[in-house]
Design a protein around this motif. Structure first.
Motif, PDB file in Angstrom:
ATOM      1  N   GLU A  66       0.851  -1.197   0.000  1.00 26.83           N
ATOM      2  CA  GLU A  66       0.000   0.000   0.000  1.00 26.83           C
ATOM      3  C   GLU A  66       0.890   1.252   0.000  1.00 26.83           C
ATOM      4  OE1 GLU A  66      -3.400   0.456   0.205  1.00 26.83           O
ATOM      5  OE2 GLU A  66      -4.286  -1.270   1.219  1.00 26.83           O
ATOM      6  N   SER A  68       1.069   3.864  -1.959  1.00 27.96           N
ATOM      7  CA  SER A  68       0.391   5.137  -2.178  1.00 27.96           C
ATOM      8  C   SER A  68      -0.279   5.626  -0.901  1.00 27.96           C
ATOM      9  CB  SER A  68      -0.653   4.993  -3.298  1.00 27.96           C
ATOM     10  OG  SER A  68      -1.384   6.181  -3.466  1.00 27.96           O
ATOM     11  N   LEU A  69      -0.959   4.721  -0.193  1.00 31.99           N
ATOM     12  CA  LEU A  69      -1.608   5.090   1.059  1.00 31.99           C
ATOM     13  C   LEU A  69      -0.581   5.527   2.092  1.00 31.99           C
ATOM     14  CD1 LEU A  69      -3.950   5.246   3.093  1.00 31.99           C
ATOM     15  CD2 LEU A  69      -3.689   2.782   3.473  1.00 31.99           C
ATOM     16  N   ARG A  71       2.475   6.700   1.631  1.00 32.19           N
ATOM     17  CA  ARG A  71       3.063   7.990   1.253  1.00 32.19           C
ATOM     18  C   ARG A  71       2.096   9.132   1.557  1.00 32.19           C
ATOM     19  NH1 ARG A  71       6.441  11.128  -1.699  1.00 32.19           N
ATOM     20  NH2 ARG A  71       5.474  12.674  -3.063  1.00 32.19           N
ATOM     21  N   LYS A  72       0.833   8.958   1.224  1.00 31.38           N
ATOM     22  CA  LYS A  72      -0.171   9.983   1.494  1.00 31.38           C
ATOM     23  C   LYS A  72      -0.242  10.279   2.989  1.00 31.38           C
ATOM     24  CE  LYS A  72      -4.318   8.685   0.389  1.00 31.38           C
ATOM     25  NZ  LYS A  72      -5.451   8.356  -0.495  1.00 31.38           N
ATOM     26  N   ASP A 344      -7.359   2.605   3.119  1.00 27.39           N
ATOM     27  CA  ASP A 344      -7.581   3.778   2.286  1.00 27.39           C
ATOM     28  C   ASP A 344      -9.080   4.029   2.170  1.00 27.39           C
ATOM     29  OD1 ASP A 344      -6.864   5.961   0.845  1.00 27.39           O
ATOM     30  OD2 ASP A 344      -5.821   4.876  -0.748  1.00 27.39           O
ATOM     31  N   THR A 366      -5.393  10.614   7.477  1.00 27.62           N
ATOM     32  CA  THR A 366      -5.638  11.149   6.133  1.00 27.62           C
ATOM     33  C   THR A 366      -6.959  11.909   6.025  1.00 27.62           C
ATOM     34  OG1 THR A 366      -6.524   8.980   5.485  1.00 27.62           O
ATOM     35  CG2 THR A 366      -4.222   9.425   4.956  1.00 27.62           C
TER      36      THR A 366
END
Length: 527
Positions: A66, A68-69, A71-72, A344, A366
């Protein structure tokens, strides 16, 4: 007894007063939309106050690719530190290398990625440690020799929700707690909603004509989705119960621990409220009553057992002083194992007829990014600017050193707390420290008319004065002792069992206006 009916129009009606609903309300109000947020209970009454109290990238999500998650979340970690430095604090985590579990090279590789997946300015990187030379080793079992030290952050989760709602209100939004959405239907391209609000005198019915609706009800989101469009099959959510226990502190330093379990899960042990250790969380499927969550004996045994594998000081169910449970509504991505389901979020923007946005999943770290993504969909409908603004404006009280969002507010928070202790030296240093972290620069507003302890009014409970209770009732949407002792603060942990009844009795005698008893007196522009 029904005590009145009110009619209103607005651009955006948000159902749900958790972190996602409050975050979207803040973002939308800041773009000039007329906003109403309704929450059937108190703000953060459910999942958003039942977290592990962490702002983190989610180290274990790297195992499930995961990236992308993670990093976000890592980017958000430092952005949130800057906008709410009084509520969010850097925290170093100790990860022991455990024989027979994930090998050291794998942990080292994961932590290297964690350190470099997003830019870091405020948090130090990973280092290897030997427990015979580091303060964190003294409380651990002797078979644990080495480990790693890495960074994330701690958050007062419930207060983060409240301050987002407060900022939204100060930008024109209307925040209605104890207000349930009982009916919603479409009519000529707009939403007609019926809200039922609890008051001390009875119930108020509120009819709202809204151009757009946001369904941010968390575990209830699939139900609201089906209610809004009965012809559409309800979204399949996996409801994952996470529980935590609180025990007397198991170590005397300010680092936290992250422990591996043979089943693949990880559990945190976090210094909590000076005197305690917070241990959690579990990950179990849940299908029971969402309004009456309680930790199970199985979960208590699981958390105590894992703690005993790592700490010298052994604990059992008898040592659990407090516990809490929440349900994470995760989008079903086909994984059979609860711990591997993505954290996410998913936003479903439906524009057939009256527009509605359904929010599914997500994590507290997030929430601000989720709100931005939500407004990317909603703002064009109202011809509003879609550029981001929330990461460049402090949450209420966050401007402790500088009015600008920058690293100084984080780096100089200890000096701010120290100055407050000197300025209000007629209060105990512990009380001032608690209040400085809770209210940040707003502490000076709360104590504006106080130059001595007598000006604080009655000390209702140890460390809790009338001036603070009135502020919480009149400004921060609190309506009961439970709201104040467990969500606006964690004083309930430090006070006797009778504290809630004592405070509720005081509120009943002295409060002239609260979120529970107040009638609706605001005006919302018609559009």
């Amino acid at each position: 007894m029904q005590v009145g009916t009110h009619q209103y129009q607005c651009d955006l009606l948000i159902v749900g007063g958790g972190i996602n609903g409050a975050g979207i309300a803040r973002d939308a109000a800041g773009r000039g939309l007329s906003v109403i947020l309704c929450e059937k209970d108190d703000l953060a009454a459910h999942t958003s106050s039942a977290s592990s109290k962490l702002i983190h990238g989610g180290l274990r999500y790297l195992e499930y690719y995961e990236f992308s998650l993670v990093r976000k979340a890592l980017i958000e970690r430092e952005d949130l530190l800057r906008i709410a430095p009084h509520l969010i604090s850097p925290l170093r985590f100790v990860m022991p290398r455990t024989p027979g579990l994930r090998p050291g090279w794998l942990l080292r590789a994961g932590l290297f990625i964690y350190d470099h997946l997003a830019e870091r300015q405020l948090l130090p990187g990973t280092q290897s440690i030997s427990f015979n030379q580091h303060v964190s080793g003294a409380c651990l079992q002797p078979n644990l020799k080495k480990g790693f030290l890495y960074s994330d952050a701690w958050v007062d989760d419930a207060r983060l929700v409240v301050l987002n709602a407060l900022d939204a209100q100060e930008r024109g939004a209307k925040i209605l707690t104890r207000t349930e959405c009982t009916h919603l239907t479409q009519d000529n391209g707009r939403w007609k909603l019926q809200l039922r609000r609890k008051t001390a005198q009875g119930t108020q019915q509120i009819n709202v004509d809204a151009a757009c609706v946001v369904n941010a009800t968390g575990a209830w989101a699939a139900q609201i989705q089906h209610q809004s469009d009965p012809a559409m099959p309800a979204k399949k959510l996996r409801l994952i119960k996470g529980s935590h226990i609180v025990v007397r502190k198991l170590f005397d330093h300010d680092h936290a621990y992250i422990f591996q379990h043979a089943d693949g899960r990880i559990v945190f042990a976090i210094p909590y409220e000076s005197e305690f250790t917070l241990i959690g969380t579990t990950d179990f499927e849940y299908q029971g009553n969402l309004d009456s969550l309680q930790i199970s004996e199985q979960e208590i045994a699981y958390l105590c057992g894992l703690s005993n594998q790592y700490f010298l000081q052994q604990i059992s169910a008898a040592d659990v002083l407090h516990s809490y449970s929440g349900v994470r509504p995760l989008v079903d991505d086909g994984h059979a194992d609860a711990k591997s389901i993505t954290r996410d979020y998913r936003l479903d923007w439906v524009q057939e007829g009256a527009p509605i946005l359904h929010v599914f999943g997500g994590k507290i770290t997030t929430y601000r990014r989720l709100a931005e993504d939500a407004m990317q969909k909603i703002a064009p409908y109202f011809n509003k600017d879609t550029s981001s603004w929330t990461k460049t404006v402090c949450l209420p009280g966050g401007d402790v050193f500088s009015a600008h969002v920058d690293n100084q507010n984080v780096e100089h928070l200890p000096q701010f707390v120290q100055r407050c202790q000197q300025q209000y030296d007629w209060l105990s240093s512990a009380t001032v420290r608690r209040m400085a972290h809770a209210y940040g620069s707003r502490l000076h507003k709360l104590l504006a008319d106080c130059t001595k302890e007598a000006d604080m009014g009655e000390q209702i409970l140890n460390g809790l004065y009338a001036v603070e209770v009135r502020y919480l009732l009149d400004v921060e949407f609190a309506a009961s002792a439970h709201d104040i002792l467990w969500r606006r603060s964690k004083l309930g942990l430090h006070l006797p069992a009778s504290a809630e009844s004592i405070l509720d009795e005081w509120i009943a005698r002295h409060s002239t206006r609260s979120a529970l008893s107040a009638d609706i007196t605001f005006d919302i522009p018609n559009h």
